[in-house]
Enzyme design. Structure first.
Site, PDB file in Angstrom:
ATOM      1  CE  LYS A   1      36.577  37.209  24.322  1.00 35.52           C
ATOM      2  NZ  LYS A   1      37.617  36.043  24.877  1.00 35.52           N
TER       3      LYS A   1
ATOM      4  CG  HIS B   1      36.222  38.547  34.973  1.00 37.53           C
ATOM      5  ND1 HIS B   1      37.321  39.070  34.424  1.00 37.53           N
ATOM      6  CD2 HIS B   1      36.263  37.249  34.294  1.00 37.53           C
ATOM      7  CE1 HIS B   1      38.335  38.039  33.942  1.00 37.53           C
ATOM      8  NE2 HIS B   1      37.527  37.088  33.923  1.00 37.53           N
TER       9      HIS B   1
HETATM   10  P1  AMP Z   1      38.371  33.726  32.441  1.00 34.70           P
HETATM   11  O1  AMP Z   1      38.689  34.296  33.742  1.00 34.70           O
HETATM   12  O2  AMP Z   1      38.737  34.179  31.183  1.00 34.70           O
HETATM   13  O3  AMP Z   1      38.505  32.205  32.676  1.00 34.70           O
HETATM   14  O4  AMP Z   1      36.753  34.259  32.376  1.00 34.70           O
HETATM   15  C1  AMP Z   1      35.940  33.862  33.207  1.00 34.70           C
HETATM   16  C2  AMP Z   1      34.439  33.920  33.001  1.00 34.70           C
HETATM   17  O5  AMP Z   1      34.226  35.274  32.474  1.00 34.70           O
HETATM   18  C3  AMP Z   1      34.238  32.966  31.837  1.00 34.70           C
HETATM   19  O6  AMP Z   1      32.753  32.424  32.003  1.00 34.70           O
HETATM   20  C4  AMP Z   1      34.163  33.962  30.694  1.00 34.70           C
HETATM   21  O7  AMP Z   1      33.566  33.654  29.433  1.00 34.70           O
HETATM   22  C5  AMP Z   1      33.731  35.349  31.235  1.00 34.70           C
HETATM   23  N1  AMP Z   1      34.170  36.515  30.270  1.00 34.70           N
HETATM   24  C6  AMP Z   1      35.457  36.733  29.946  1.00 34.70           C
HETATM   25  N2  AMP Z   1      35.460  37.818  29.190  1.00 34.70           N
HETATM   26  C7  AMP Z   1      34.044  38.271  28.971  1.00 34.70           C
HETATM   27  C8  AMP Z   1      33.475  39.224  28.276  1.00 34.70           C
HETATM   28  N3  AMP Z   1      33.939  40.233  27.548  1.00 34.70           N
HETATM   29  N4  AMP Z   1      32.253  39.219  28.502  1.00 34.70           N
HETATM   30  C9  AMP Z   1      31.237  38.629  29.339  1.00 34.70           C
HETATM   31  N5  AMP Z   1      32.003  37.307  29.956  1.00 34.70           N
HETATM   32  C10 AMP Z   1      33.316  37.133  29.864  1.00 34.70           C
END
Ligand code: AMP
Length: 272
Positions: free
Chosen positions: A140, A28
Site C-alpha cells: 500500500k 495490518h
Molecule cells: P500505518 O499504520 O498506516 O503506518 O501502516 C503500517 C503498515 O501497514 C505499513 O507497512 C502499511 O503499508 C501497511 N498497510 C496499511 N494499509 C495496508 C493495506 N491496505 N494492505 C496492506 N498493508 C497495509
C-alpha cells in the site's frame, strides 16, 4: 523490549516485526499473519511518528483506537506490542536523522518533503530496539517499501524487508486508517482510485496504448471525472528504483496520490 527479544534470540527464536501507527485494520492484520507464519515470535509496534508528518498534516488528528487495537492483536499470536511515547523516542534535544536523498523527494516526497526521512529514522530506531530478523510492510505504501529496503542496504542492516500485498475492501478501496476521515460521499469518490489503477493496468496489458504519457493522461482524466477528487500525482515507475519510465517495459508500478476534501489517499498497482 531489547532484553525481551535478546532472551528469545538466545533460545534461537526468529523475530518478525510489524511497525504500525495503530487504528488497525485488515491490511495490518495481513502483515501480522504473514509474520506469525514466517517467524517463531511476532512483535508489533504502535507509534504515531511525529517526524514523518509535515507541519500542516494530520498528526494531531490521526485516528487512535488503543482499545480496538489491543482487542484485534489479542486474537492473534502477537507476543509483544511496543508502545513508546514521543518523548521516549525523541527525547529533548534529539537531532539525528536519516536523510534518504532523492528517492525521498519524488512521488509522495514531492508534496511531503521530510516524510521519508522521518520514516527512515523511526523505522531504523525501532529496528535497533526490536532487533528483528524480518520486518513486514504493506505494498500500500509502495514508495516506503522501496525506501526502507534502500536504507537497509546502504546502512548495512541485516533485516529482511518483506513487502505484502494490498488488502482492499470488497468494493476495491485500499484499506487505510485515513479512510475513517471520509464522509459517505467522499468514500464513494475514493473508489475512483482503484478503478483508475485497474483501467491503467488493462490499458498497459492489452498493448492498446504504448505511449506512457498517454496512459498517464487517460488515468488522470478518469480520476478528474470525479469533481471531489484532486490529483497530487499519477506516475508510472520502475518497481526497484522508482525511476519514471519512458516506454512500457514491465514490471512497473502505477502510483496515484489524491486529495479528497482534507484527506490524502494513495494507492498503486504493480503491472507485471
Ligand atoms: P500505518 O499504520 O498506516 O503506518 O501502516 C503500517 C503498515 O501497514 C505499513 O507497512 C502499511 O503499508 C501497511 N498497510 C496499511 N494499509 C495496508 C493495506 N491496505 N494492505 C496492506 N498493508 C497495509
Amino acid at each position: 523490549m531489547q532484553s525481551f527479544v535478546q532472551s528469545l534470540k538466545a533460545e534461537g527464536k526468529s523475530i518478525g516485526f510489524v511497525p504500525t501507527m495503530g487504528a488497525l485494520h485488515e491490511g495490518h492484520m495481513s502483515l501480522f499473519r504473514k509474520s506469525i507464519e514466517d517467524n517463531d515470535v511476532t512483535v508489533a509496534s504502535i507509534f504515531i511518528n511525529p517526524t514523518q508528518f509535515g507541519p500542516n498534516e494530520d498528526f494531531n488528528r490521526y485516528p487512535k483506537d488503543h482499545k480496538g487495537d489491543m482487542e484485534k492483536l489479542s486474537t492473534l499470536n502477537v507476543e509483544a506490542v511496543f508502545l513508546p511515547d514521543v518523548a521516549e523516542m525523541y527525547p529533548k534535544g534529539f537531532s539525528t536523522f536519516i536523510y534518504v536523498g532523492g528517492i525521498g523527494s519524488i512521488l509522495c516526497g514531492a508534496s511531503r518533503p521530510d516524510h521519508f526521512n522521518g520514516v527512515a529514522t523511526v523505522v531504523t530506531k525501532l529496528f535497533n530496539i526490536v532487533i528483528p530478523d524480518r520486518a513486514y510492510f504493506g505494498q500500500k505504501d509502495f514508495q516506503q517499501t522501496v525506501v526502507i529496503k534502500k536504507v537497509m542496504r546502504e546502512l548495512g542492516l541485516d533485516i529482511d524487508i518483506v513487502a505484502c500485498p494490498i488488502v482492499r475492501e470488497d468494493d476495491g478501496l485500499a484499506m487505510s486508517s485515513r479512510n475513517a476521515y471520509l464522509s459517505d460521499e467522499e468514500r464513494k469518490s475514493a473508489l475512483i482510485l482503484s478503478k483508475a489503477l485497474q483501467y491503467g493496468k488493462t490499458m498497459m496489458m492489452s498493448g492498446k496504448e504504448a505511449n506512457i504519457s498517454l496512459v498517464k493522461d487517460k488515468i488522470a482524466a478518469l480520476i478528474k471525472s470525479d469533481p471531489l477528487v484532486k490529483i497530487d500525482y499519477v506516475e508510472i515507475v520502475g518497481i526497484e528504483y522508482l525511476e519514471k519510465i519512458k516506454e512500457i517495459k514491465l514490471p512497473v508500478a502505477i502510483c496515484i496520490a489524491v486529495n479528497i476534501g482534507n484527506t490524502r489517499l494513495i494507492d498503486n498497482i504493480i503491472v507485471e
